[in-house]
Design a protein around this motif. Structure first.
Motif, short mmCIF file in Angstrom:
data_model
loop_
_atom_site.label_atom_id
_atom_site.label_comp_id
_atom_site.label_asym_id
_atom_site.label_seq_id
_atom_site.Cartn_x
_atom_site.Cartn_y
_atom_site.Cartn_z
N PHE B 153 0.86 -1.18 0.00
CA PHE B 153 0.00 0.00 0.00
C PHE B 153 0.89 1.23 0.00
N ILE B 154 0.61 2.16 -0.89
CA ILE B 154 1.42 3.37 -1.00
C ILE B 154 0.70 4.54 -0.33
N ALA B 155 1.32 5.09 0.71
CA ALA B 155 0.72 6.21 1.44
C ALA B 155 1.75 7.32 1.62
N VAL B 156 2.65 7.44 0.65
CA VAL B 156 3.71 8.47 0.71
C VAL B 156 3.19 9.75 0.03
N PRO B 157 3.90 10.88 0.18
CA PRO B 157 3.48 12.09 -0.53
C PRO B 157 3.46 11.83 -2.04
N PRO B 158 2.56 12.53 -2.75
CA PRO B 158 2.36 12.23 -4.18
C PRO B 158 3.64 12.24 -5.01
N GLU B 159 4.57 13.15 -4.70
CA GLU B 159 5.78 13.25 -5.54
C GLU B 159 6.69 12.02 -5.38
N HIS B 160 6.44 11.21 -4.35
CA HIS B 160 7.26 10.01 -4.16
C HIS B 160 6.52 8.71 -4.49
N ALA B 161 5.27 8.83 -4.94
CA ALA B 161 4.44 7.64 -5.09
C ALA B 161 4.91 6.74 -6.24
N GLN B 162 5.26 7.35 -7.37
CA GLN B 162 5.70 6.51 -8.50
C GLN B 162 6.99 5.77 -8.13
N ALA B 163 7.91 6.45 -7.44
CA ALA B 163 9.16 5.80 -7.00
C ALA B 163 8.87 4.69 -5.99
N ALA B 164 7.88 4.91 -5.13
CA ALA B 164 7.51 3.89 -4.15
C ALA B 164 7.00 2.64 -4.88
N ALA B 165 6.21 2.87 -5.93
CA ALA B 165 5.69 1.74 -6.72
C ALA B 165 6.85 0.99 -7.36
N GLN B 166 7.79 1.76 -7.91
CA GLN B 166 8.97 1.16 -8.53
C GLN B 166 9.73 0.30 -7.52
N ASN B 167 9.91 0.83 -6.30
CA ASN B 167 10.55 0.07 -5.22
C ASN B 167 9.84 -1.25 -4.96
N LEU B 168 8.52 -1.18 -4.85
CA LEU B 168 7.73 -2.38 -4.56
C LEU B 168 7.91 -3.41 -5.67
N VAL B 169 7.80 -2.95 -6.91
CA VAL B 169 7.89 -3.87 -8.05
C VAL B 169 9.27 -4.50 -8.12
N GLU B 170 10.31 -3.70 -7.92
CA GLU B 170 11.68 -4.23 -7.96
C GLU B 170 11.91 -5.23 -6.83
N ALA B 171 11.23 -5.02 -5.71
CA ALA B 171 11.37 -5.95 -4.58
C ALA B 171 10.61 -7.25 -4.84
N GLY B 172 9.68 -7.21 -5.82
CA GLY B 172 8.95 -8.42 -6.17
C GLY B 172 7.49 -8.44 -5.73
N VAL B 173 6.95 -7.28 -5.31
CA VAL B 173 5.54 -7.22 -4.91
C VAL B 173 4.68 -7.07 -6.18
N ARG B 174 3.64 -7.86 -6.28
CA ARG B 174 2.87 -7.92 -7.53
C ARG B 174 1.50 -7.23 -7.44
N GLY B 175 1.14 -6.74 -6.25
CA GLY B 175 -0.14 -6.03 -6.10
C GLY B 175 0.09 -4.71 -5.39
N ILE B 176 -0.38 -3.63 -6.00
CA ILE B 176 -0.14 -2.29 -5.43
C ILE B 176 -1.46 -1.56 -5.26
N LEU B 177 -1.68 -1.03 -4.07
CA LEU B 177 -2.84 -0.18 -3.82
C LEU B 177 -2.30 1.21 -3.50
N ASN B 178 -2.60 2.16 -4.36
CA ASN B 178 -2.03 3.49 -4.23
C ASN B 178 -3.03 4.48 -3.64
N PHE B 179 -2.70 5.05 -2.49
CA PHE B 179 -3.56 6.04 -1.84
C PHE B 179 -3.12 7.47 -2.13
N ALA B 180 -1.99 7.65 -2.79
CA ALA B 180 -1.50 9.01 -3.08
C ALA B 180 -2.31 9.61 -4.23
#
Lengths: 236, 236
Positions: B153-180
């Protein structure tokens, strides 16, 4: 004008969000193809959705980002101020009052309410939390002033959400955004029986924001990676 | 099986919410008419949505509330445990971790991450907040255990949300729920340029939960009380 699907309104909100991102990245032009790709819909859908509200852009030339953004803001009513009260100032109410991005629009919190004596009097952005018993007088007292309450946000525990909506409607608030994990019924209800809407509910607009809905949809999509999904549906 | 409209999945979530409310009110039977009225759609729509997933209820007899609820839980994958990490433990992350109702399902928070040194080590429900630089090792380390991370789940400030998603995907997480309040692009992007999805993004599912979307739709509906709206739309 033909009927507008409510799903088109949701997509307008998505297009606006994309335009804001593009503007933040100094991108000045876009197209229905580009918007469609970013919103995961078809270019035809983008053009059709926009066509409900006017003629934007030039055929074959695409759209100017700041201009289309401004037009969508106008269509959605986001170029005007909306005065909001929040019912329920626990963690969720605080998160809403502090949500990044709300300040980019003209949503203005004018009153915060809770029933927990420990919270009453605490300030959030210089606004004191008041006891919910003061809601009715507060809304009525501001009715014909520039602080007229346009919307009430419900952030109370689920078992109190329907009653909170009832409070708002009786106080005269005509727009309700519900963050609690229940579906607010646009009428007085009791133990599952639905009564006919009384006059005071007639012109009330309710939107339910379901935090958990996103989690549930995500679970479904992870479970069904190969399902054929479509972003449009037949008329029924 | 024909294509399932994504809107049908959203409606299933709504039906489930209504069934849970009915069960809480000790109502044991319902019908497509009743569900339709509560969900503000047509009875035909209810029957059609349910028919995508099986045969529920008996013709002319309606549905047994706990049974239909259990079936929808199964369809949505809510009868199994989902392990979740949250990125961003500010007010929004805290509100998510504490959201009432999440405990009714088997969403289980297994890791909390932030980049703010002041938050690292603090505990939420006995779970310590870790520095986001530990995310990759955390996810990889749990990959073949019962604590395997299913969703981020992404709950970071909007300007960091895409990078947070990238982090998750690179770590191997396959489901993302974005609250930003941005639309996460299912691919690596930079300054508005969209690159083709790399392999690691291929099977990633992203759902965007837009806090502000509800406010914006509400503004539109308050502004346009007499607009003819339809809950269904033509196939396009």
């Amino acid at each position: 004008m033909s009927e507008i699907p409510t799903a088109a309104i949701s997509r307008l909100v998505t297009y606006l969000r994309i335009l804001e991102q593009l503007e933040g990245q100094d991108v000045s032009r876009t197209s229905s193809n580009d918007l469609a790709e970013r919103a995961s819909v078809t270019p035809f859908q983008v053009r059709k959705d926009l066509a409900y509200f006017g003629r934007f852009g030039t055929r074959g030339m695409g759209y100017t980002v700041p201009l289309l953004k401004r037009e969508l803001m106008r269509v959605l009513g986001l170029n005007q101020t909306w005065n909001v009260v929040i019912l329920g100032m626990g963690r969720l109410g605080h998160a809403i009052a502090n949500y990044p991005g709300a300040n980019d629009y003209r949503f203005q919190y004018v009153g915060l309410f809770d029933s927990n004596p420990e919270l009453i009097g605490r300030e959030v952005h210089s606004l004191p939390i008041q006891h919910v018993s003061r809601l009715h007088d507060f809304v009525q007292g501001h009715a014909h002033t520039p602080q007229r309450v346009d919307m009430g946000f419900i952030a109370v525990p689920p078992e109190h959400a329907q009653a909170a909506a009832q409070n708002l409607v009786e106080a005269g608030v005509r727009g309700i955004l519900n963050f609690a994990p229940i579906v607010i019924q646009p009428r007085t209800s009791e133990r599952g029986d639905i009564y006919e809407p009384t006059d005071e509910w007639k012109n009330v607009v309710i939107e339910n924001v379901d935090f958990l809905a996103g989690m549930k949809r995500l679970a479904f999509y992870i479970l069904n990676p190969h399902l054929k999904l479509s972003d449009t549906e037949e008329n029924t």
